[in-house]
Enzyme design. Structure first.
Site, PDB file in Angstrom:
ATOM      1  N   THR A   1     -68.171  18.178  31.144  1.00  0.00           N
ATOM      2  CA  THR A   1     -69.245  19.228  30.045  1.00  0.00           C
ATOM      3  C   THR A   1     -69.515  18.175  29.374  1.00  0.00           C
ATOM      4  O   THR A   1     -68.733  17.735  28.247  1.00  0.00           O
ATOM      5  CB  THR A   1     -69.401  19.961  29.981  1.00  0.00           C
ATOM      6  OG1 THR A   1     -68.875  20.350  28.871  1.00  0.00           O
ATOM      7  CG2 THR A   1     -69.585  21.950  30.687  1.00  0.00           C
ATOM      8  N   SER A   2     -70.653  17.426  28.964  1.00  0.00           N
ATOM      9  CA  SER A   2     -70.757  16.541  28.032  1.00  0.00           C
ATOM     10  C   SER A   2     -71.113  16.482  26.861  1.00  0.00           C
ATOM     11  O   SER A   2     -70.716  16.124  26.346  1.00  0.00           O
ATOM     12  CB  SER A   2     -72.905  15.767  28.816  1.00  0.00           C
ATOM     13  OG  SER A   2     -72.399  14.838  30.086  1.00  0.00           O
ATOM     14  N   THR A   3     -71.837  17.772  26.681  1.00  0.00           N
ATOM     15  CA  THR A   3     -71.770  18.420  24.856  1.00  0.00           C
ATOM     16  C   THR A   3     -70.760  20.144  24.569  1.00  0.00           C
ATOM     17  O   THR A   3     -70.483  20.119  26.085  1.00  0.00           O
ATOM     18  CB  THR A   3     -72.875  18.725  24.480  1.00  0.00           C
ATOM     19  OG1 THR A   3     -74.120  20.363  25.269  1.00  0.00           O
ATOM     20  CG2 THR A   3     -74.402  17.595  24.628  1.00  0.00           C
TER      21      THR A   3
ATOM     22  N   GLN B   1     -72.218  23.283  25.807  1.00  0.00           N
ATOM     23  CA  GLN B   1     -71.985  23.559  27.517  1.00  0.00           C
ATOM     24  C   GLN B   1     -71.148  24.977  27.573  1.00  0.00           C
ATOM     25  O   GLN B   1     -69.716  23.647  27.304  1.00  0.00           O
ATOM     26  CB  GLN B   1     -72.331  22.356  28.137  1.00  0.00           C
ATOM     27  CG  GLN B   1     -73.622  21.766  28.331  1.00  0.00           C
ATOM     28  CD  GLN B   1     -73.642  20.436  28.549  1.00  0.00           C
ATOM     29  OE1 GLN B   1     -73.135  19.567  28.750  1.00  0.00           O
ATOM     30  NE2 GLN B   1     -75.047  20.442  29.560  1.00  0.00           N
TER      31      GLN B   1
ATOM     32  N   GLY C   1     -66.995  18.570  25.808  1.00  0.00           N
ATOM     33  CA  GLY C   1     -67.950  17.109  25.018  1.00  0.00           C
ATOM     34  C   GLY C   1     -67.906  15.548  25.661  1.00  0.00           C
ATOM     35  O   GLY C   1     -67.349  14.565  24.677  1.00  0.00           O
TER      36      GLY C   1
END
Length: 194
Positions: free
Chosen positions: A8-10, A13, A35
């Protein structure tokens, strides 16, 4: 054994949808990089997943972009995974390197990626040769232009240190060294480096 990988990019999430899909696909262990951008060089949980896997196991992702953002990096990652004797499965794209069709897909993709890199290299060489023939500069412009150099040189001749000149002029230290090196009347020994 199937090992799931979530990215997940952040940090906020949850990855719950990915986790549910991986469990439904039969993954016994799931690793989650929170992240972490798809283009990130370091994916610690991916490395843990690969360390936990044995030859013959499969690394499973919900979508290809969970592993890598570009085809180039995707192919590199899948080839590295395959080199460890681990298969790769992407649920959404129905890619499974445990099957002959899945392996064929990646061999074809790798061939196209290599072809694309070769074409780009060739075009770059041709463009540089054409620019040289036309008398245009090739490469990045210099950090210190000819019109800025006399002012920087004056600061140095006036006793300013190289470090102070770097801060004052807002140019890289190496750019000053390069200009001093090419300036026939100057040696670096005459300037303070502090």
């Amino acid at each position: 054994m199937k090992i799931g990988y979530i990215r997940t990019s952040t940090d906020d999430q949850s990855g719950a949808g990915q986790r549910d899909a991986l469990r439904a696909a039969g993954c016994e262990r799931i690793f989650h990089d929170k992240g972490v951008s798809g283009g990130a060089v370091s994916k610690p949980q991916l490395e843990h997943a690969l360390q936990a896997a044995s030859e013959g196991d499969a690394l499973v992702v919900t979508r290809l972009d969970r592993l890598a953002r570009s085809m180039k990096f995707l192919i590199e990652d899948v080839e590295r995974i395959g080199g460890l004797g681990i298969d790769f499965v992407s649920l959404r794209e129905a890619i499974d390197t445990t099957t002959p069709g899945g392996r064929l897909f990646f061999h074809i993709s790798a061939a196209f990626a290599e072809f694309k890199r070769d074409v780009i290299r060739q075009r770059t060489k041709e463009g540089m040769a054409a620019a040289k023939r036309a008398g245009r500069p090739v490469g990045r412009p210099p950090s210190i232009t000819d019109d800025r150099w006399p002012g920087i040189r004056q600061m140095l001749d006036g006793g300013m240190t190289i470090t102070a000149a770097v801060r004052t002029a807002g140019v890289p230290r190496q750019a000053i060294y390069r200009r001093l090196d090419t300036d026939a009347s100057t040696t670096l020994a005459g300037f303070s480096q502090r």
